[in-house]
Design a protein around this motif. Structure first.
Motif: not given
Length: 370
Positions: A122-146
């Motif tokens: 994604v283009e900077k920044p990662l998200a508009t909130s830390f809460a959204d970023a946490q959900q995105m992080e969880a999905l990325s780690k669950k599915h082993k994607t960059q």
């Protein structure tokens, strides 16, 4: 014997050439065209015709008029354009996507891509909130994607040379103060297109104004220089110097990050007299300033005056984010810390706290991680 040696050399050369030509470019999908940074990938693929590392296999953009304008400008086929992310992903099967949509929509992109095993930048920044970023992080780690975040300053050789001087060579001593300046005259003043202007100046779709648009650069660089150390506190002040142009968001922001023995001052602005992305790094025994992507100014202990230095593109991890993405996913380069999810989760925590601090007028303490 000489003939045999020459024959073997030619055979090896032919094999090497064949191997290089047979290497397939990374299949990339583009999500959104409303961020003008999309011009970078379109220019790379269709104007420079530098498709050795990436190939655009599909574009998701519901605004048909915008897509047609860009197709005419860059010369891509409108058959590549799909109205939804899901349809583009299902029909074209990209290995990775680059997101050039609204920041608030980054989460939707990860929600669509991660379960399909598709990497996202994604283009900077990662998200508009830390809460959204946490959900995105969880999905990325669950599915082993960059899940990567692209900043223009990641590809500045000067920043990487400054990091090496400060942290690898340690020529300026322990870090004491970092000052980062980023921004320009303002989105309207530099004539961004209307589609970009509409969401960039909306607190819901962008997260804030200059505070998020340019404050993220300093948070990213500071977190990197401080080895992913989270600050103890975040204090921010914002202003609306041009409320007639930017009635919904700040156009001036300053963020102070406090670490145990270091301070970072982030100056984000839509009021600079000209565009700038530069940084000052002070240690106990010297300083390193980055002037632009290559030029630097350095003064060390016992030197009576500063001296100029020059970085090169080779000091950066790649020439641009798309080349880096292809090399990373093909296993040809190591992960870069500035684009990393670990760094950018801290960036989002800082930006969230900065927005809260600016609203309340109080410093926000970051709780230690358990």
């Amino acid at each position: 014997m000489l003939r045999i040696i020459l024959f073997v050399a030619l055979l090896l050369s032919a094999q090497l050439t064949f191997g290089q030509s047979a290497k397939k470019p990374l299949r990339v999908g583009v999500v959104g065209l409303v961020h003008s940074h999309v011009n970078g990938i379109l220019n790379k693929v269709y104007k420079q015709q530098n498709q050795a590392d990436i190939e655009i296999v599909g574009i998701a953009e519901p605004n048909r008029d915008l897509a047609e304008r860009l197709a005419k400008r860059f010369g891509f086929d409108m058959k590549l354009v799909y109205p939804t992310i899901a349809e583009m992903l299902d029909k074209t099967k990209p290995e990775a996507v680059t997101d050039f949509g609204r920041i608030v929509d980054h989460k939707k992109t990860v929600e669509a891509c991660a379960p399909r095993g598709i990497h996202v930048m994604v283009e900077k920044p990662l998200a508009t909130s830390f809460a959204d970023a946490q959900q995105m992080e969880a999905l990325s780690k669950k599915h082993k994607t960059q899940l990567l975040t692209n900043y223009e300053t990641t590809w500045y050789g000067s920043n990487h040379k400054a990091y090496a001087l400060a942290n690898t060579d340690k020529v300026i001593g322990d870090l004491r103060k970092i000052v980062v300046h980023d921004g320009h005259q303002g989105p309207k003043e530099i004539n961004v297109n209307q589609e970009f202007f509409e969401w960039l100046t909306d607190p819901v779709t962008n997260g804030a104004g200059a505070l998020f648009d340019f404050g993220c650069y300093g948070a990213n660089l500071s977190t990197w220089l401080m080895h992913n150390q989270r600050p103890l506190s975040v204090l921010a002040v914002t202003q609306q110097i041009k409320p007639d142009i930017y009635p919904k968001v700040d156009d001036e922001g300053t963020i102070i990050l406090t670490y145990p023995k270091t301070q970072t001052i982030i100056q984000a602005s839509w009021n600079w007299p000209f565009a700038r992305k530069d940084m000052e790094v002070y240690g106990q025994t010297g300083y390193v300033f980055t002037v632009d992507g290559t030029k630097m100014r350095i003064r060390l202990k016992d030197e009576k005056a500063e001296h100029l230095a020059e970085a090169t593109q080779a000091d950066a991890p790649a020439s641009d984010s798309f080349t880096y993405l292809a090399r990373l996913l093909h296993g040809e380069t190591k992960p870069d810390e500035l684009t990393s999810l670990d760094n950018n989760m801290i960036v989002m925590e800082i930006l969230d706290a900065a927005r809260q601090s600016a609203k309340t007028g109080k410093a926000v303490s970051l709780k230690p991680k358990l």
